[in-house]
Each structure stands twice: as structure tokens, then as C-alpha cells.
Design a protein around this motif. Sequence first.
Motif, PDB file in Angstrom:
ATOM      1  N   GLN A 294       0.659  -1.237  -0.044  1.00  0.00           N
ATOM      2  CA  GLN A 294      -0.033   0.286   0.016  1.00  0.00           C
ATOM      3  C   GLN A 294       0.831   1.307   0.073  1.00  0.00           C
ATOM      4  O   GLN A 294       0.507   2.248  -0.444  1.00  0.00           O
ATOM      5  CB  GLN A 294      -0.873  -0.097   1.173  1.00  0.00           C
ATOM      6  CG  GLN A 294      -1.973  -1.005   1.149  1.00  0.00           C
ATOM      7  CD  GLN A 294      -2.849  -1.233   2.339  1.00  0.00           C
ATOM      8  OE1 GLN A 294      -2.337  -0.823   3.436  1.00  0.00           O
ATOM      9  NE2 GLN A 294      -3.686  -1.770   2.492  1.00  0.00           N
ATOM     10  N   TYR A 295       1.725   1.401   0.840  1.00  0.00           N
ATOM     11  CA  TYR A 295       2.743   2.298   0.655  1.00  0.00           C
ATOM     12  C   TYR A 295       3.526   2.621  -0.275  1.00  0.00           C
ATOM     13  O   TYR A 295       3.361   3.775  -1.002  1.00  0.00           O
ATOM     14  CB  TYR A 295       3.876   2.196   1.744  1.00  0.00           C
ATOM     15  CG  TYR A 295       3.387   2.129   3.260  1.00  0.00           C
ATOM     16  CD1 TYR A 295       2.247   3.130   3.664  1.00  0.00           C
ATOM     17  CD2 TYR A 295       4.095   1.606   4.338  1.00  0.00           C
ATOM     18  CE1 TYR A 295       1.921   3.079   5.039  1.00  0.00           C
ATOM     19  CE2 TYR A 295       3.702   1.471   5.714  1.00  0.00           C
ATOM     20  CZ  TYR A 295       2.714   2.497   5.972  1.00  0.00           C
ATOM     21  OH  TYR A 295       2.323   2.408   7.365  1.00  0.00           O
ATOM     22  N   VAL A 296       3.760   1.547  -1.236  1.00  0.00           N
ATOM     23  CA  VAL A 296       4.532   1.733  -2.330  1.00  0.00           C
ATOM     24  C   VAL A 296       3.454   2.385  -3.539  1.00  0.00           C
ATOM     25  O   VAL A 296       3.993   3.385  -4.275  1.00  0.00           O
ATOM     26  CB  VAL A 296       5.331   0.312  -3.027  1.00  0.00           C
ATOM     27  CG1 VAL A 296       5.695   0.637  -4.472  1.00  0.00           C
ATOM     28  CG2 VAL A 296       6.191  -0.030  -2.078  1.00  0.00           C
ATOM     29  N   ALA A 297       2.373   1.972  -3.098  1.00  0.00           N
ATOM     30  CA  ALA A 297       1.450   2.562  -4.220  1.00  0.00           C
ATOM     31  C   ALA A 297       1.201   3.945  -4.219  1.00  0.00           C
ATOM     32  O   ALA A 297       1.058   4.893  -5.038  1.00  0.00           O
ATOM     33  CB  ALA A 297       0.091   1.599  -4.180  1.00  0.00           C
ATOM     34  N   LYS A 298       0.979   4.415  -3.015  1.00  0.00           N
ATOM     35  CA  LYS A 298       0.758   5.650  -2.380  1.00  0.00           C
ATOM     36  C   LYS A 298       1.974   6.452  -2.716  1.00  0.00           C
ATOM     37  O   LYS A 298       1.721   7.488  -3.334  1.00  0.00           O
ATOM     38  CB  LYS A 298       0.409   5.719  -1.063  1.00  0.00           C
ATOM     39  CG  LYS A 298       0.324   7.378  -0.442  1.00  0.00           C
ATOM     40  CD  LYS A 298      -0.820   7.487   0.042  1.00  0.00           C
ATOM     41  CE  LYS A 298      -1.068   9.027   0.520  1.00  0.00           C
ATOM     42  NZ  LYS A 298      -1.103  10.181  -0.222  1.00  0.00           N
ATOM     43  N   ILE A 299       3.259   5.905  -2.530  1.00  0.00           N
ATOM     44  CA  ILE A 299       4.529   6.653  -2.905  1.00  0.00           C
ATOM     45  C   ILE A 299       4.562   6.788  -4.221  1.00  0.00           C
ATOM     46  O   ILE A 299       4.857   8.323  -4.679  1.00  0.00           O
ATOM     47  CB  ILE A 299       5.735   5.993  -2.172  1.00  0.00           C
ATOM     48  CG1 ILE A 299       5.464   6.047  -0.739  1.00  0.00           C
ATOM     49  CG2 ILE A 299       6.893   6.387  -2.781  1.00  0.00           C
ATOM     50  CD1 ILE A 299       6.536   4.875  -0.188  1.00  0.00           C
ATOM     51  N   LEU A 300       4.494   5.962  -4.938  1.00  0.00           N
ATOM     52  CA  LEU A 300       4.529   6.348  -6.436  1.00  0.00           C
ATOM     53  C   LEU A 300       3.597   7.090  -6.816  1.00  0.00           C
ATOM     54  O   LEU A 300       3.819   7.998  -7.747  1.00  0.00           O
ATOM     55  CB  LEU A 300       4.374   4.841  -7.381  1.00  0.00           C
ATOM     56  CG  LEU A 300       5.580   3.796  -7.090  1.00  0.00           C
ATOM     57  CD1 LEU A 300       5.241   2.551  -7.444  1.00  0.00           C
ATOM     58  CD2 LEU A 300       6.930   4.356  -7.425  1.00  0.00           C
ATOM     59  N   ASP A 301       2.297   6.995  -6.585  1.00  0.00           N
ATOM     60  CA  ASP A 301       1.101   7.915  -7.168  1.00  0.00           C
ATOM     61  C   ASP A 301       1.478   9.366  -6.655  1.00  0.00           C
ATOM     62  O   ASP A 301       1.223  10.046  -7.623  1.00  0.00           O
ATOM     63  CB  ASP A 301      -0.168   7.560  -6.439  1.00  0.00           C
ATOM     64  CG  ASP A 301      -1.280   8.236  -7.143  1.00  0.00           C
ATOM     65  OD1 ASP A 301      -1.407   8.207  -8.265  1.00  0.00           O
ATOM     66  OD2 ASP A 301      -2.146   8.600  -6.205  1.00  0.00           O
ATOM     67  N   ASP A 302       1.967   9.506  -5.594  1.00  0.00           N
ATOM     68  CA  ASP A 302       2.075  10.990  -5.091  1.00  0.00           C
ATOM     69  C   ASP A 302       3.192  11.568  -6.077  1.00  0.00           C
ATOM     70  O   ASP A 302       3.369  12.586  -6.300  1.00  0.00           O
ATOM     71  CB  ASP A 302       2.686  10.944  -3.652  1.00  0.00           C
ATOM     72  CG  ASP A 302       1.422  10.698  -2.771  1.00  0.00           C
ATOM     73  OD1 ASP A 302       0.167  10.704  -3.267  1.00  0.00           O
ATOM     74  OD2 ASP A 302       1.657  10.548  -1.609  1.00  0.00           O
TER      75      ASP A 302
END
Length: 163
Positions: free
Chosen positions: A30-38
Motif C-alpha cells: 500500500q505504501y509503495v502504491a501511494k508513494i509512486l502515485d504521489d
Amino acid sequence: MNIKEVLQNKYNNIANMLMHNSVTEINIQQYVAKILDDFMKKHVNVAIYCGGYHTDRLFADYVFELRNIKIIIDNNPSKKTDKGYKIISDDEIENNEIDGIIISTFRYRNEIIQLLEKKHSKINYLDIYGEIEKRGIKCTSEYYSDNPYEKYKEINEKSREIK
């Protein structure tokens, strides 16, 4: 107990250990998805640094978040297969108007950070693992190392050793 039974027991123990899904694994995904999206939202022309297996996994796992990536930076001539992306060397970063770089490696991330800070200090970069650590999770291997595919891969390798 004969050697085959001993190996079978070890195999079973490893399989049980590997198949345990932890809360940390879910949080990391979940963190990786959010980090990449941001990161992608803040930049216009983002490239990924390194064109190996880690990058293949990022594209497979985060296809939506990385849908606008067009360029892979890789100085290894053996990685010059295009995979549908423009492959450039480190020396071509400015010529391609890149304004953000995602570092796609766990093993060589510190060396790449040093290189980027030295040669391309005006370009923002994303160290995925550094961002995960800021959220209180210490990574000791790639984000996907606890993924079921990786677990089955190791289980199958151990199974072949038994036979």
C-alpha cells in the motif's frame, strides 16, 4: 529418519514459514502504491532508473501508478532491450527533459542516489525504500520479496532439491 524425510521436513518448515502473510507486507504494498502515485502527480516527465527485474515487478505490480512512464535509465548495455520504453544512459537524462526519477533497485539504491546528487542535483528522485523507512518500516530486501510469487518460487526450488 532417512535423508529424504529430513529434507521433506525442512521443506515443509520453509514452506510454512514462507506462506505466512504479515501485516508489514500488506502495508509495504500500500505504501509503495501511494508513494509512486504521489511522486508521479508532482512530475511531468518521470523516468525509472534501472531496467532489471525490480523494474519489471514495479511495472507489473503498479501498472496504474506508472502508466505515464516512457523512459528507463540504465547504463548496462545488456539492458538495452526496449521493453516498449525508451532506454537511455545516465548521460542522456537532461537531454530528455526528465524532471523526476524513480530509483528501481534495492541493492544499488545508495550508489544511484550518490550519482544523482552529484551529476543531476536539480532533478528530483524517489527512493522507494527510503520513503518506506520514513513510515517506520525497515526494509531488508525488495518490496516484493514476501510476495506469494516469490514464496512459491523458493518453495519450488527447494522441492527440486529434495527430489
